[in-house]
Design an enzyme around this catalytic site. Structure first.
Site, PDB file in Angstrom:
ATOM      1  CG  ASP A  36       4.995  -9.575  11.066  1.00 23.70           C
ATOM      2  OD1 ASP A  36       4.127  -9.796  11.929  1.00 23.70           O
ATOM      3  OD2 ASP A  36       4.814  -8.806  10.110  1.00 23.70           O
TER       4      ASP A  36
ATOM      5  N   GLY B  79       7.255  -5.513   3.349  1.00 26.39           N
ATOM      6  CA  GLY B  79       7.296  -4.115   3.760  1.00 26.39           C
ATOM      7  C   GLY B  79       8.320  -3.844   4.848  1.00 26.39           C
TER       8      GLY B  79
ATOM      9  CB  CYS C 201      -1.256  -7.845  12.311  1.00 27.41           C
ATOM     10  SG  CYS C 201      -1.510  -9.338  11.325  1.00 27.41           S
TER      11      CYS C 201
ATOM     12  CG  ASP D 258       8.197 -24.581   8.348  1.00 23.46           C
ATOM     13  OD1 ASP D 258       7.865 -23.616   9.072  1.00 23.46           O
ATOM     14  OD2 ASP D 258       7.752 -25.735   8.507  1.00 23.46           O
TER      15      ASP D 258
END
Length: 431
Positions: free
Chosen positions: A322, A258, A375, A303
């Site tokens: 992220d 995304g 997150c 990785d």
């Protein structure tokens, strides 16, 4: 096999809670056994709902079953929980909930437990009140594991109860408009034309929050790539990265893609976009999203902690990291996180984040920008992690984040402006 939805839900929940499997993997397997879209939705409702309120529902079962079921009978524990969930939290008439749940005992091939399941559900119906009082243990009262409650109390002494409450809510539906296909104003008109109500437009990212969730097939031009589903918090990543023409950009730990796509939508004339993820099977989703949106990136299975295996030697101007994390900010949409994660996982994730930060930092040009994101809402993965990194790397500085606030980093809590829990820090590499 009969398509009794309660039986399928019990099997799915047994696989997740007792066998440690992901709901995102197990639920589609069970949904594939039913044809009706309505039944698929009901199955999802049962599984997600039970995982939100699992300790509370197990508490109610224990009121009537003194000896826990074990072995092959264990799936019937979850069947009773599914039954109680229907009675307590859905609009399904009690008699239908009981009848269909009891009928599932035959599908699960243990008819002699029919009487127990029936008795438990009918006894639960007869309770004067199913409300929990303050004498009940906190994990049951708040429907979260004790270790997580303890961490949230330490990190957010004034807000922990609100966080736990928000985690039990259903996630809202956010849209991201593909700037290469249309603009936000035009898409708002299309939504109005099909009577899809909009609640809020995020001021910085232009993310669109819908009044209520809809099937993606009802979204105008979804199949043609005009719009994507992405939480409002996640849509802040691309604006924060501030990509420019001719930048060489890395999206690290990119699946399902995304943020990769959003960066390309906002800045199509960048020099190159590389998206890596350690799990090759998850990169399929990245490729699918790029294709639907008409975008192109160099997608690599690699990785992040060991770039030597995939890095071609050309440094990046900007990197979005992220990082792998606990997911404690997205429990609304992934309630199985509460039961799949353990306290010991957090320490392991912190070490992995440190390894990836150290490795990927070496791929950033002097003068370049890295956005560190998770997150998670746990300080050890976020503010503490970034502070340690800056202290240990003389060429790293923490920049102020300008997202409607003046702060060195940005911790979004679950439900804040209807967003998921998320964390951002902007790291600059000295020239």
């Amino acid at each position: 096999m009969s398509k009794n939805i309660r039986a399928l839900a019990a099997r799915c929940l047994y696989a997740v809670v007792d066998q440690g499997r992901s709901l995102s993997q197990e639920l589609p397997k069970q949904q594939a056994l039913v044809e009706s879209g309505k039944d698929k939705g009901l199955l999802q409702e049962f599984c997600y709902g039970v995982l939100r309120y699992l300790p509370e529902l197990e508490h109610h079962v224990r009121q009537f079953v003194k000896k826990p079921l074990t072995g092959k009978q264990r799936v019937f524990h979850f069947l009773m929980i599914v039954g109680i969930y229907q009675i307590k939290y859905t609009r399904i008439p009690d008699h239908a909930a009981v009848a269909e749940t009891v009928a599932a005992t035959a599908i699960l091939k243990n008819r002699h437990l029919k009487g127990m399941v029936n008795a438990v559900l009918r006894n639960f119906q007869r309770l004067d009140s199913t409300e929990l009082d303050d004498s009940v243990a906190e994990p049951v009262r708040f429907n979260h594991p004790g270790w997580l409650i303890k961490k949230l109390k330490a990190g957010y002494p004034e807000q922990w109860q609100n966080i736990l409450t928000e985690n039990l809510q259903r996630p809202p539906m956010w849209l991201r408009v593909n700037q290469q296909k249309t603009d936000v104003e035009q898409y708002l008109t299309l939504l109005e034309d099909v009577d899809i109500a909009v609640k809020y437009i995020a001021p910085v990212s232009n993310a669109i929050l819908l009044e209520q969730a809809v099937d993606v097939t009802k979204l105008p031009n979804f199949a043609d790539g005009w719009v994507s589903i992405q939480d409002g918090a996640a849509q802040a990543a691309a604006p924060l990265l501030s990509a420019r023409s001719d930048d060489n950009i890395l999206d690290c730990c990119a699946a399902p893609g995304g943020k990769t796509c959003h960066i390309l939508e906002l800045t199509p004339d960048i020099k190159a976009m590389t998206a890596i993820d350690v799990e090759p099977e998850r990169l399929v989703r990245v490729e699918e999203n790029l294709a639907r949106l008409g975008l192109t990136a160099n997608v690599i299975a690699g990785d992040a902690a060991n770039p030597i295996d995939w890095f071609d030697g050309e440094l990046f101007d900007r990197i979005l990291l992220d990082a792998p994390c606990s997911g404690t900010g997205v429990i609304r949409k992934n309630p199985d996180i509460k039961w799949l994660r353990k306290a010991s996982d957090i320490d392991n994730l912190v070490v992995l984040q440190q390894q990836i930060l150290a490795a990927i930092w070496q791929l950033l040009k002097p003068g370049g920008t890295m956005i560190y994101a998770t997150c998670s809402i746990l300080p050890e993965e976020n503010t503490m992690q970034v502070s340690r990194f800056v202290e240990q790397n003389a060429d790293a500085t923490l920049a102020t984040i300008d997202m409607g606030q003046d702060a060195k980093d940005w911790q979004i809590l679950p439900g804040q402006d209807s967003m998921d829990g998320f964390y951002y820090a902007k790291l600059l590499k000295k020239s």
